[in-house]
Scaffold this active site. Structure first.
Site, short mmCIF file in Angstrom:
data_model
loop_
_atom_site.label_atom_id
_atom_site.label_comp_id
_atom_site.label_asym_id
_atom_site.label_seq_id
_atom_site.Cartn_x
_atom_site.Cartn_y
_atom_site.Cartn_z
NE ARG A 295 -2.26 0.56 3.80
CZ ARG A 295 -1.60 1.21 4.77
NH1 ARG A 295 -1.29 2.48 4.61
NH2 ARG A 295 -1.27 0.59 5.88
CG HIS A 299 -5.90 2.18 6.73
ND1 HIS A 299 -5.98 0.89 6.26
CD2 HIS A 299 -7.07 2.44 7.35
CE1 HIS A 299 -7.16 0.38 6.59
NE2 HIS A 299 -7.84 1.30 7.24
CE1 TYR A 308 1.43 2.13 8.53
CE2 TYR A 308 0.31 3.74 9.91
CZ TYR A 308 0.39 3.03 8.73
OH TYR A 308 -0.55 3.22 7.75
#
Length: 400
Positions: A295, A299, A308
């Site tokens: 990705r 998100h 992260y």
């Protein structure tokens, strides 16, 4: 050395019925274990520079051989890939403009989306996740209808039966159960329907994942469980979710075949998913395909991915971009010229314009729709609530 096929024929002189898992192992000349376990390496056919790999470098092995898709298939898929990337970019812009509440981009995962939709026949069903809007559009669903959910409307935006596409599923993993139910019903009716149910790596940690795979395996249903492993369940890395050799290895525990594929290699995806659908349609039972992808963006627009993961990690995957890889491969083959690229770019812009026009148009809403479609016959409580809302609205509209 005695082959697995010869050994099986000695133990059982009559070959197993075609269209069963045992029949598949007999056809491929491998043991049941070798058929069910994924190949030792993910299947990939075109490297990140756009060069076709030699057969001995594609990750194939006995029972896991794949044919190169036709030129026509690859050109069609590339066109959808270009359109899909433009859709992602346009939708991200529309979120920033306030025309949608949220958008989970599939930027970098478009090859998975395109191959999943194209491998199915017209009467087959696809059950997507909230990130699979491009896949739904490739199946023929109107782009504006697909995005209706993300503008905050009360309904999913389209009729699932029109194109055999389930509503984009926001609750994690529930779509797998829906897909298994449709496959079970189709089998009971004697139909040749194949179901492709999509999920991410995070979904494999859910109980619904176990229930769906176990039910499908026990009843030998024609379902492809397509896991897009993009390395993160929102912010949780895969290493904190599973220590299995791969997610595809989970298949053997349910008695189904598993396979791994390079999720940024559109050619390999078409080959692997195409064979999986063919096997399921023959009656070989369910299969699990894990696509290794990434990705590229957050998100959703509400997520801060820098908390992260590192920019250096993203840069490594940028070099594996499925769009540039496929473009280089087709151009090197002489299949993609300037006129074709211009035509495809024009179609992508037309879809982007359709999204802009559709989502920039304010929709008249009827508050009574809150009550109309809950039950076929409204309950007493719903009628009371409807009347209460109507009274409140009439008071607001009354001149002071």
């Amino acid at each position: 050395m005695i082959s697995a096929q010869h050994q099986a024929s000695q133990e059982n002189p009559d070959p197993p019925a075609a269209g069963t898992a045992a029949g598949s192992t007999y056809k491929f000349g491998v043991s049941v274990e070798d058929y069910m376990l994924p190949a030792r390496h993910p299947i990939h056919m075109v490297d990140q520079h756009g060069s076709l790999l030699p057969p001995d470098a594609q990750g194939t092995e006995p029972g896991h051989e794949y044919q190169l898709p036709s030129d026509a298939q690859m050109m069609t898929a590339y066109e959808h890939l270009v359109v899909g990337r433009r859709i992602n970019d346009q939708n991200s812009a529309l979120v920033r403009q306030g025309r949608m509440a949220v958008y989970p981009s599939s930027h970098g995962q478009e090859a998975c989306q395109v191959a999943a939709a194209l491998c199915l026949a017209r009467g087959d069903w696809m059950f997507p996740t909230y990130r699979d809007s491009v896949a739904a559009m490739v199946r023929g669903v109107d782009p504006v209808q697909v995005m209706t959910l993300f503008r905050g409307d009360w309904h999913g935006g389209y009729d699932p039966h029109e194109h055999q596409v389930g509503i984009l599923s926001t609750p994690l993993t529930t779509q797998l159960l829906h897909g298994v139910g449709v496959a079970h019903a189709a089998k009971l009716r004697g139909e040749q329907t194949v179901v492709l149910a999509m999920c991410g790596d995070g979904a494999t940690s859910e109980g619904d994942f176990h229930e769906a795979l176990n039910f499908a395996a026990v009843f030998k249903l024609p379902v492809i469980f397509f896991v897009q492993n993009n390395k993160y369940a929102i912010s949780v890395p895969l290493a904190h979710q599973s220590v299995a050799p791969s997610l595809a290895h989970k298949a053997v525990g349910y008695g189904m075949a598993g396979e791994r594929v390079d999720g940024n290699d559109l050619v390999a995806l078409l080959a692997v998913l195409g064979r999986a659908v063919a096997l399921a349609r023959e009656g070989s039972g369910p299969l699990l395909v894990e696509a290794h992808t990434y990705r590229m963006q957050a998100h959703t627009n509400a997520d801060d991915a820098t908390r992260y993961r590192q920019d250096s990690e993203v840069a490594q995957w940028l070099a594996k971009d499925p769009l540039t890889r496929m473009k280089s491969y087709l151009a090197g083959r002489g299949l993609l010229d300037a006129d074709t690229e211009s035509r495809i770019a024009g179609r992508a812009e037309a879809v982007a314009a359709q999204l802009r026009d559709g989502l920039n148009t304010d929709v008249a809403v009827d508050p009574q729709d809150l009550f109309k479609y809950v039950f076929s016959s409204p309950t007493r409580q719903l009628r009371e609530q409807s009347a209460m809302l109507a009274e409140e609205l009439s008071r607001e509209e009354a001149p002071s």
